[in-house]
Design a protein around this motif. Sequence first.
Motif, PDB file in Angstrom:
ATOM      1  N   VAL A 218       0.841  -1.203   0.000  1.00  0.00           N
ATOM      2  CA  VAL A 218       0.000   0.000   0.000  1.00  0.00           C
ATOM      3  C   VAL A 218       0.875   1.251   0.000  1.00  0.00           C
ATOM      4  O   VAL A 218       0.636   2.192  -0.761  1.00  0.00           O
ATOM      5  N   TYR A 219       1.885   1.275   0.858  1.00  0.00           N
ATOM      6  CA  TYR A 219       2.767   2.442   0.930  1.00  0.00           C
ATOM      7  C   TYR A 219       3.451   2.705  -0.405  1.00  0.00           C
ATOM      8  O   TYR A 219       3.535   3.852  -0.856  1.00  0.00           O
ATOM      9  N   ASP A 220       3.929   1.649  -1.052  1.00  0.00           N
ATOM     10  CA  ASP A 220       4.586   1.806  -2.351  1.00  0.00           C
ATOM     11  C   ASP A 220       3.623   2.394  -3.373  1.00  0.00           C
ATOM     12  O   ASP A 220       3.992   3.286  -4.151  1.00  0.00           O
ATOM     13  N   TYR A 221       2.398   1.895  -3.381  1.00  0.00           N
ATOM     14  CA  TYR A 221       1.401   2.395  -4.333  1.00  0.00           C
ATOM     15  C   TYR A 221       1.073   3.865  -4.063  1.00  0.00           C
ATOM     16  O   TYR A 221       1.066   4.688  -4.981  1.00  0.00           O
ATOM     17  N   ILE A 222       0.820   4.208  -2.804  1.00  0.00           N
ATOM     18  CA  ILE A 222       0.472   5.586  -2.441  1.00  0.00           C
ATOM     19  C   ILE A 222       1.640   6.521  -2.734  1.00  0.00           C
ATOM     20  O   ILE A 222       1.443   7.630  -3.237  1.00  0.00           O
ATOM     21  N   GLU A 223       2.859   6.079  -2.453  1.00  0.00           N
ATOM     22  CA  GLU A 223       4.033   6.914  -2.729  1.00  0.00           C
ATOM     23  C   GLU A 223       4.133   7.240  -4.213  1.00  0.00           C
ATOM     24  O   GLU A 223       4.379   8.377  -4.601  1.00  0.00           O
ATOM     25  N   THR A 224       3.900   6.240  -5.043  1.00  0.00           N
ATOM     26  CA  THR A 224       3.927   6.455  -6.487  1.00  0.00           C
ATOM     27  C   THR A 224       2.791   7.384  -6.919  1.00  0.00           C
ATOM     28  O   THR A 224       2.989   8.294  -7.723  1.00  0.00           O
ATOM     29  N   LEU A 225       1.622   7.169  -6.366  1.00  0.00           N
ATOM     30  CA  LEU A 225       0.449   7.978  -6.701  1.00  0.00           C
ATOM     31  C   LEU A 225       0.642   9.445  -6.324  1.00  0.00           C
ATOM     32  O   LEU A 225       0.274  10.343  -7.073  1.00  0.00           O
ATOM     33  N   PHE A 226       1.233   9.687  -5.148  1.00  0.00           N
ATOM     34  CA  PHE A 226       1.392  11.043  -4.625  1.00  0.00           C
ATOM     35  C   PHE A 226       2.682  11.730  -5.081  1.00  0.00           C
ATOM     36  O   PHE A 226       2.836  12.928  -4.875  1.00  0.00           O
ATOM     37  N   ALA A 227       3.605  11.005  -5.686  1.00  0.00           N
ATOM     38  CA  ALA A 227       4.965  11.481  -5.959  1.00  0.00           C
ATOM     39  C   ALA A 227       5.031  12.920  -6.467  1.00  0.00           C
ATOM     40  O   ALA A 227       5.732  13.741  -5.909  1.00  0.00           O
ATOM     41  N   ASP A 228       4.330  13.240  -7.503  1.00  0.00           N
ATOM     42  CA  ASP A 228       4.398  14.584  -8.080  1.00  0.00           C
ATOM     43  C   ASP A 228       3.188  15.436  -7.725  1.00  0.00           C
ATOM     44  O   ASP A 228       3.008  16.516  -8.287  1.00  0.00           O
ATOM     45  N   GLN A 229       2.348  14.941  -6.825  1.00  0.00           N
ATOM     46  CA  GLN A 229       1.107  15.625  -6.505  1.00  0.00           C
ATOM     47  C   GLN A 229       1.104  16.298  -5.132  1.00  0.00           C
ATOM     48  O   GLN A 229       0.371  17.249  -4.910  1.00  0.00           O
ATOM     49  N   VAL A 230       1.883  15.764  -4.192  1.00  0.00           N
ATOM     50  CA  VAL A 230       1.854  16.253  -2.811  1.00  0.00           C
ATOM     51  C   VAL A 230       3.278  16.586  -2.382  1.00  0.00           C
ATOM     52  O   VAL A 230       4.171  15.736  -2.446  1.00  0.00           O
ATOM     53  N   ASN A 231       3.478  17.840  -1.940  1.00  0.00           N
ATOM     54  CA  ASN A 231       4.826  18.218  -1.498  1.00  0.00           C
ATOM     55  C   ASN A 231       5.008  17.937  -0.007  1.00  0.00           C
ATOM     56  O   ASN A 231       4.060  17.574   0.687  1.00  0.00           O
ATOM     57  N   ASP A 232       6.222  18.107   0.479  1.00  0.00           N
ATOM     58  CA  ASP A 232       6.546  17.780   1.874  1.00  0.00           C
ATOM     59  C   ASP A 232       5.712  18.572   2.871  1.00  0.00           C
ATOM     60  O   ASP A 232       5.274  18.031   3.886  1.00  0.00           O
ATOM     61  N   GLN A 233       5.496  19.840   2.600  1.00  0.00           N
ATOM     62  CA  GLN A 233       4.716  20.674   3.522  1.00  0.00           C
ATOM     63  C   GLN A 233       3.262  20.191   3.582  1.00  0.00           C
ATOM     64  O   GLN A 233       2.672  20.106   4.658  1.00  0.00           O
ATOM     65  N   GLU A 234       2.694  19.871   2.438  1.00  0.00           N
ATOM     66  CA  GLU A 234       1.321  19.353   2.417  1.00  0.00           C
ATOM     67  C   GLU A 234       1.221  18.021   3.150  1.00  0.00           C
ATOM     68  O   GLU A 234       0.258  17.783   3.889  1.00  0.00           O
ATOM     69  N   LEU A 235       2.214  17.176   2.970  1.00  0.00           N
ATOM     70  CA  LEU A 235       2.221  15.889   3.656  1.00  0.00           C
ATOM     71  C   LEU A 235       2.304  16.093   5.166  1.00  0.00           C
ATOM     72  O   LEU A 235       1.595  15.429   5.926  1.00  0.00           O
TER      73      LEU A 235
END
Length: 156
Positions: free
Chosen positions: A112-129
């Motif tokens: 799950v983490y691998d999938y979410i990381e790939t999904l969010f990679a270019d969509q969510v920045n560190d501050q948003e996370l």
Amino acid sequence: MDKRLIEAVELFEDVMVFGTERVLKNVTAEVWQEYSREQLQVLKILYKNGPLAAGTLAELQHVHKSAISGRLKKLEEKKLVEIVKSPDDQRSKLIKLTDHGTKVVKKSDQAVYDYIETLFADQVNDQELEQFVTMFKKIRAILKLEGPKHEADTEI
């Protein structure tokens, strides 16, 4: 009622429904093919909470005790859980995750983490996370105040 709160609840519901559906459709790890979503959820609950009574598992999954009995039987046959006596009351039995069950949870989580990381990679920045994590810790603490264990569950 505050319109922002209504919008927040609706967005949360959407994320839960569509997020769960998307993850279930797209995570292709072997562990997700071998075990049902409900079985993996039982394992995850035990992983996070330690040994629990079957009735407590039924409550946490919002199902009848008979549904949990079937899941537990299959998980026990696969050596993912074991039934142990309660340290507080020798007449009571608890469901405990085995080492093999822990490995299955970790494999499932990693997929799950691998999938979410790939999904969010270019969509969510560190501050948003960071904002997301902070807000969900707060929401979790608020919601757990309603649960069965008050003191230990309110830690953030």
